[in-house]
Every structure is written in structure tokens, then in C-alpha cells.
Design an enzyme around this catalytic site. Structure first.
Site, PDB file in Angstrom:
ATOM      1  N   CYS A 175       0.828  -1.212   0.000  1.00 28.25           N
ATOM      2  CA  CYS A 175       0.000   0.000   0.000  1.00 28.25           C
ATOM      3  C   CYS A 175       0.863   1.262   0.000  1.00 28.25           C
ATOM      4  O   CYS A 175       0.669   2.154  -0.838  1.00 28.25           O
ATOM      5  CB  CYS A 175      -0.960  -0.011   1.183  1.00 28.25           C
ATOM      6  SG  CYS A 175      -0.226  -0.530   2.755  1.00 28.25           S
TER       7      CYS A 175
HETATM    8  N1  LIG Z   1      -4.422  -4.148   5.204  1.00 30.86           N
HETATM    9  C1  LIG Z   1      -3.907  -3.486   4.174  1.00 30.86           C
HETATM   10  O1  LIG Z   1      -4.107  -2.259   4.017  1.00 30.86           O
HETATM   11  C2  LIG Z   1      -3.066  -4.199   3.153  1.00 30.86           C
HETATM   12  C3  LIG Z   1      -2.653  -3.480   2.029  1.00 30.86           C
HETATM   13  C4  LIG Z   1      -1.845  -4.134   1.077  1.00 30.86           C
HETATM   14  C5  LIG Z   1      -1.477  -5.439   1.267  1.00 30.86           C
HETATM   15  N2  LIG Z   1      -1.894  -6.102   2.402  1.00 30.86           N
HETATM   16  C6  LIG Z   1      -1.444  -7.484   2.553  1.00 30.86           C
HETATM   17  O2  LIG Z   1      -2.576  -8.341   2.372  1.00 30.86           O
HETATM   18  C7  LIG Z   1      -2.462  -9.490   3.205  1.00 30.86           C
HETATM   19  C8  LIG Z   1      -3.684  -9.543   4.116  1.00 30.86           C
HETATM   20  O3  LIG Z   1      -3.683  -8.367   4.910  1.00 30.86           O
HETATM   21  P1  LIG Z   1      -4.890  -7.974   5.882  1.00 30.86           P
HETATM   22  O4  LIG Z   1      -4.579  -6.615   6.360  1.00 30.86           O
HETATM   23  O5  LIG Z   1      -6.192  -8.238   5.224  1.00 30.86           O
HETATM   24  O6  LIG Z   1      -4.659  -9.041   7.054  1.00 30.86           O
HETATM   25  P2  LIG Z   1      -5.701  -9.576   8.136  1.00 30.86           P
HETATM   26  O7  LIG Z   1      -6.817  -8.590   8.307  1.00 30.86           O
HETATM   27  O8  LIG Z   1      -4.887  -9.934   9.322  1.00 30.86           O
HETATM   28  O9  LIG Z   1      -6.283 -10.901   7.470  1.00 30.86           O
HETATM   29  C9  LIG Z   1      -5.485 -12.027   7.236  1.00 30.86           C
HETATM   30  C10 LIG Z   1      -6.327 -13.063   6.541  1.00 30.86           C
HETATM   31  O10 LIG Z   1      -5.510 -14.207   6.286  1.00 30.86           O
HETATM   32  C11 LIG Z   1      -6.131 -15.363   6.871  1.00 30.86           C
HETATM   33  N3  LIG Z   1      -5.088 -16.292   7.268  1.00 30.86           N
HETATM   34  C12 LIG Z   1      -4.115 -16.131   8.200  1.00 30.86           C
HETATM   35  N4  LIG Z   1      -3.326 -17.216   8.249  1.00 30.86           N
HETATM   36  C13 LIG Z   1      -3.816 -18.106   7.327  1.00 30.86           C
HETATM   37  C14 LIG Z   1      -3.462 -19.427   6.927  1.00 30.86           C
HETATM   38  N5  LIG Z   1      -2.430 -20.052   7.461  1.00 30.86           N
HETATM   39  N6  LIG Z   1      -4.197 -20.022   5.975  1.00 30.86           N
HETATM   40  C15 LIG Z   1      -5.257 -19.397   5.404  1.00 30.86           C
HETATM   41  N7  LIG Z   1      -5.647 -18.149   5.744  1.00 30.86           N
HETATM   42  C16 LIG Z   1      -4.930 -17.515   6.697  1.00 30.86           C
HETATM   43  C17 LIG Z   1      -6.925 -14.814   8.035  1.00 30.86           C
HETATM   44  O11 LIG Z   1      -7.938 -15.740   8.423  1.00 30.86           O
HETATM   45  P3  LIG Z   1      -8.717 -15.607   9.850  1.00 30.86           P
HETATM   46  O12 LIG Z   1      -9.692 -14.466   9.716  1.00 30.86           O
HETATM   47  O13 LIG Z   1      -9.378 -16.924   9.978  1.00 30.86           O
HETATM   48  O14 LIG Z   1      -7.664 -15.336  10.890  1.00 30.86           O
HETATM   49  C18 LIG Z   1      -7.505 -13.565   7.399  1.00 30.86           C
HETATM   50  O15 LIG Z   1      -8.579 -13.905   6.551  1.00 30.86           O
HETATM   51  C19 LIG Z   1      -1.149  -9.320   4.001  1.00 30.86           C
HETATM   52  O16 LIG Z   1      -0.112 -10.008   3.364  1.00 30.86           O
HETATM   53  C20 LIG Z   1      -0.905  -7.804   3.932  1.00 30.86           C
HETATM   54  O17 LIG Z   1       0.462  -7.470   4.040  1.00 30.86           O
HETATM   55  C21 LIG Z   1      -2.686  -5.519   3.327  1.00 30.86           C
END
Ligand SMILES: NC(=O)c1ccc[n+]([C@@H]2O[C@H](COP(=O)([O-])OP(=O)(O)OC[C@H]3O[C@@H](n4cnc5c(N)ncnc54)[C@H](OP(=O)(O)O)[C@@H]3O)[C@@H](O)[C@H]2O)c1
Length: 361
Positions: A175
Site C-alpha cells: 500500500c
Molecule cells: N491491510 C492493508 O491495508 C493491506 C494493504 C496491502 C497489502 N496487504 C497485505 O494483504 C495481506 C492480508 O492483509 P490484511 O490486512 O487483510 O490481514 P488480516 O486482516 O490480518 O487478514 C489475514 C487473513 O488471512 C487469513 N489467514 C491467516 N493465516 C492463514 C493461513 N495459514 N491459511 C489461510 N488463511 C490464513 C486470516 O484468516 P482468519 O480471519 O481466519 O484469521 C484472514 O482472513 C497481508 O499479506 C498484507 O500485508 C494488506
């Protein structure tokens, strides 16, 4: 990786192609902040059918309407704990990974080994850096499949769009990098390489994903503003790589945590190598983004703000010239959309041969 099954699927469950006019997609990490936004976009994408939604093994059967207010109460299908056999049995053409870095690093090779024809858009940082040797220092794990770093296309569509059609693996940009790269790439030829580029970036709290740490609690964040990760944030090598800057080139990136839920605002200080006119800078941005559906360029002197873009798939860039061959550039986007989910859909559209804006307008 709490309970999620990442083991190799059995031969008996290799994917059967499912004829469909729409592309079938699965989302892993569908219950996270970025994943839920992705599901909301894909659910109304006219050329896409959601085949399966997965989360970690820590929860089961989460329905989206109840989980994320931003989805407007839509119930959506249930997300189930990840099982690679089950995912492949859903017969996806494409898989989105909105999962932690380590999970994506492990899952991508597994999926491509068993289903080499899949398209994968990975929202994590697991395939963004070109050098495997950078992963232990910046991400804390050795890269499990360096060959895929060479294959992965860095999915900044405004700059890498030509490499996306037919790509098997897209590394969706971070991001902060999206915000900084969109601002800097058009004006790189004008910059004085001896002077530091200073990126003072601020993000809403959803940028950190779902967190229960004290540092992310309301009492710690409300009315507060703090810098973090100066010189140590893993988005810095990603930006240097995409800007073609050496590890020791003068480049400063200081992220801050804003007491708001979503949005990134980057204030970028640059110095030019010669006297440059406002019209030249304006022309450079126009040439880069005049035809880009999701990057707005402000009139010179107007600096964009979070309210211009939060809740939209658009980024906005503006600049003001300063005395002494300098300028300040301000770039804004919604970290969960242009910084994650809507950019992933842009990439998926281009990979699939669809219009870049399909399902996003
Ligand atoms: N947030 C942002 O603004 C943003 C921007 C760009 C990129 N990203 C990237 O996008 C990815 C997700 O970010 P997020 O902010 O959405 O994170 P998040 O809110 O913590 O969500 C993580 C997701 O991954 C799932 N998960 C975790 N471990 C897993 C596993 N072993 N197998 C299958 N699913 C699993 C979680 O499931 P549960 O709900 O069951 O725990 C949840 O659905 C990350 O790599 C992050 O760096 C995020």
C-alpha cells in the site's frame, strides 16, 4: 499457521476444469480486512464467479455481512478453513491470496505445482522482492521458491500493464509503495540523484490488518499520531527496487500511524537536477496518467486529501513547486482498495484479458 492445511493434495483430487463463461475465483484470507474488500468487489464483478472462500484454521464458517460493516450487510458465502484439496476441487481459474507473507510464500509454490495453469494474485509481500537474499533480513524467513521471484510480475498496472496479460503470478504491490511509486515514477528523470527523496507517509490503522495488540487499541490510537519503522519497514526495499535505487542511494521512508481506519497520504519532498517548470512536471504526470482510469492528477498547486479517495479504487497525485529547484508531491489512496483489493482486481482483469476497469467502475 494455525491448523490451515497446506499439505500437498492427493493425486486423486487434482482440479477438474469447469466450463464457465465467467472465470471462477477463490480467495484465501477472505475474512481479513483486504480479503473482505476483495470479496465485495468480486461478488459484483460481471465476469467472475466466486468458487470458494478460505480463511485460517482458527475460525470456521464466517459470514461477511456480519463481519465487515463496509460490505453493507451482504451475507455472502461462508469462508471455511483453508484446505488445499478443497480449494482445487472448487476448480478455480484464478486464486487471490490475501494472507500473511509466510502463508503466501508457502501456498503459491504448492498451488502452482499442483495446478500450473492457475493465475494467482498475491496481495502479500512474498513475491515482491527480486532477490531471494533480501527475504531473511526484511521478511524474517528464507524464500522457499526463488525461481518464482523471477516469474512474478510486479502488479502496478499503470507501469507494468504490458507484462500482465497471461501472467501466472502477480505480486500485488504494497500500500505505501503504490502511493509512493505513483507519485515518483513520472518525475524520476527530473530528480537530483545526490539529494535525498524524503517520503513522509501516513496510514490508517487497517493497514496493519486485524490486530489485537495494545498498540492498536482505541485508547492508544485516538487523538494520537506516531512514526514507526523508520529505515526498517519492509516496504522500503520494495520502493527502492521499483525506483531503480541502490541500497545506499539517499532515500528516506518514514511511515506514521494515523488515528483513522483507512487511507494513506504520502508527502514526498524532491529536489530537481536543474530548474524545472511547473508545466514540465504537470506534463510528465499527464503523460503517465492521462489515460489511467484509477489515477487522478490534480491541477498544479492543489494537493489531494484522504477524503478525495477513501472508499474508492482511485489514487490521486498533486504537487506544488517550491523555491530552490524543489517540489512537494502529495499522493493519496485507500490502503484497502488501490493499496490492496481494487488493485488486485485491476491486475486480475489485465491477466484475464478483461478491461482494466471491469467490475471497478
Ligand atoms: N491491510 C492493508 O491495508 C493491506 C494493504 C496491502 C497489502 N496487504 C497485505 O494483504 C495481506 C492480508 O492483509 P490484511 O490486512 O487483510 O490481514 P488480516 O486482516 O490480518 O487478514 C489475514 C487473513 O488471512 C487469513 N489467514 C491467516 N493465516 C492463514 C493461513 N495459514 N491459511 C489461510 N488463511 C490464513 C486470516 O484468516 P482468519 O480471519 O481466519 O484469521 C484472514 O482472513 C497481508 O499479506 C498484507 O500485508 C494488506
Amino acid at each position: 499457521m494455525a491448523g490451515a492445511s497446506l499439505s500437498a493434495p492427493s493425486a486423486a483430487t487434482s482440479p477438474a476444469p469447469v466450463p464457465s463463461l465467467k472465470r471462477r475465483v477463490c480467495v484465501v484470507g477472505a475474512t481479513g480486512y483486504a480479503g473482505a474488500e476483495l470479496v465485495a468487489l468480486l461478488a459484483r464483478h460481471p465476469r467472475t464467479e466466486i468458487a470458494g472462500l478460505f480463511s485460517s484454521g482458527g475460525r470456521s464458517s464466517v459470514r461477511f455481512g456480519a463481519l465487515h460493516r463496509s460490505l453493507g450487510g451482504r451475507a455472502g458465502p461462508a469462508a471455511v478453513p483453508l484446505d488445499v484439496d478443497a480449494l482445487l476441487e472448487d476448480g478455480p481459474d484464478a486464486v487471490f491470496l490475501a494472507t500473511p507473507n509466510e502463508t503466501s510464500a508457502e501456498l503459491v509454490p504448492l498451488l502452482l505445482d499442483w495446478a500450473p495453469e492457475l493465475s494467482i494474485v498475491d496481495l502479500s509481500g512474498a513475491f515482491r522482492l527480486a532477490r531471494a537474499a533480501d527475504y531473511p533480513a526484511w521478511y524474517g524467513f528464507p524464500h522457499p521458491r526463488p525461481a518464482l521471484l523471477e516469474e512474478a510480475v510486479y502488479g502496478l498496472p499503470e507501469w507494468n500493464g504490458a507484462a500482465l496479460p497471461g501472467a501466472r503470478l502477480v505480486a500485488n504491490p504494497g500500500c505505501y509503495p503504490t502511493s509512493v511509486l505513483l507519485a515518483l515514477k513520472p518525475i524520476l528523470p527530473f530528480l537530483d540523484g545526490a539529494q535525498p527523496v524524503i517520503c513522509d507517509c501516513k496510514s490508517g490503522v487497517s493497514g496493519a490488518g486485524k490486530k489485537t495488540d495494545l498498540a492498536y487499541s482505541f485508547a492508544e490510537l485516538a487523538g494520537n499520531l506516531k512514526a514507526y519503522g523508520a529505515g526498517t519497514h519492509r516496504h522500503e526495499p520494495e520502493m527502492r527496487q521499483q525506483l531503480g535505487l541502490a541500497d545506499d542511494a539517499p532515500f528516506v521512508f518514514v511511515p506514521h500511524l494515523l488515528p483513522t481506519v483507512r487511507g494513506i497520504l504520502s508527502t514526498i519532498h524532491v529536489a530537481f537536477s536543474r530548474a524545472v517548470g511547473e508545466d514540465e512536471i504537470a506534463a510528465a504526470y499527464e503523460a503517465a496518467y492521462g489515460a489511467a482510469p484509477f489515477v487522478d492528477v490534480e491541477t498544479p498547486g492543489r494537493l489531494p486529501e484522504l477524503n478525495d479517495v477513501v472508499g474508492t479504487p482511485r489514487a490521486a497525485v498533486g504537487f506544488a513547486m517550491l523555491p530552490g529547484r524543489r517540489a512537494v508531491v502529495v499522493s493519496v489512496l485507500d490502503n484497502l482498495l488501490k493499496g490492496a483489493a481494487s488493485q488486485a482486481v485491476q491486475n486480475y482483469n489485465l491477466v484475464s484479458g478483461f478491461d482494466e476497469a471491469e467490475g471497478l467502475s
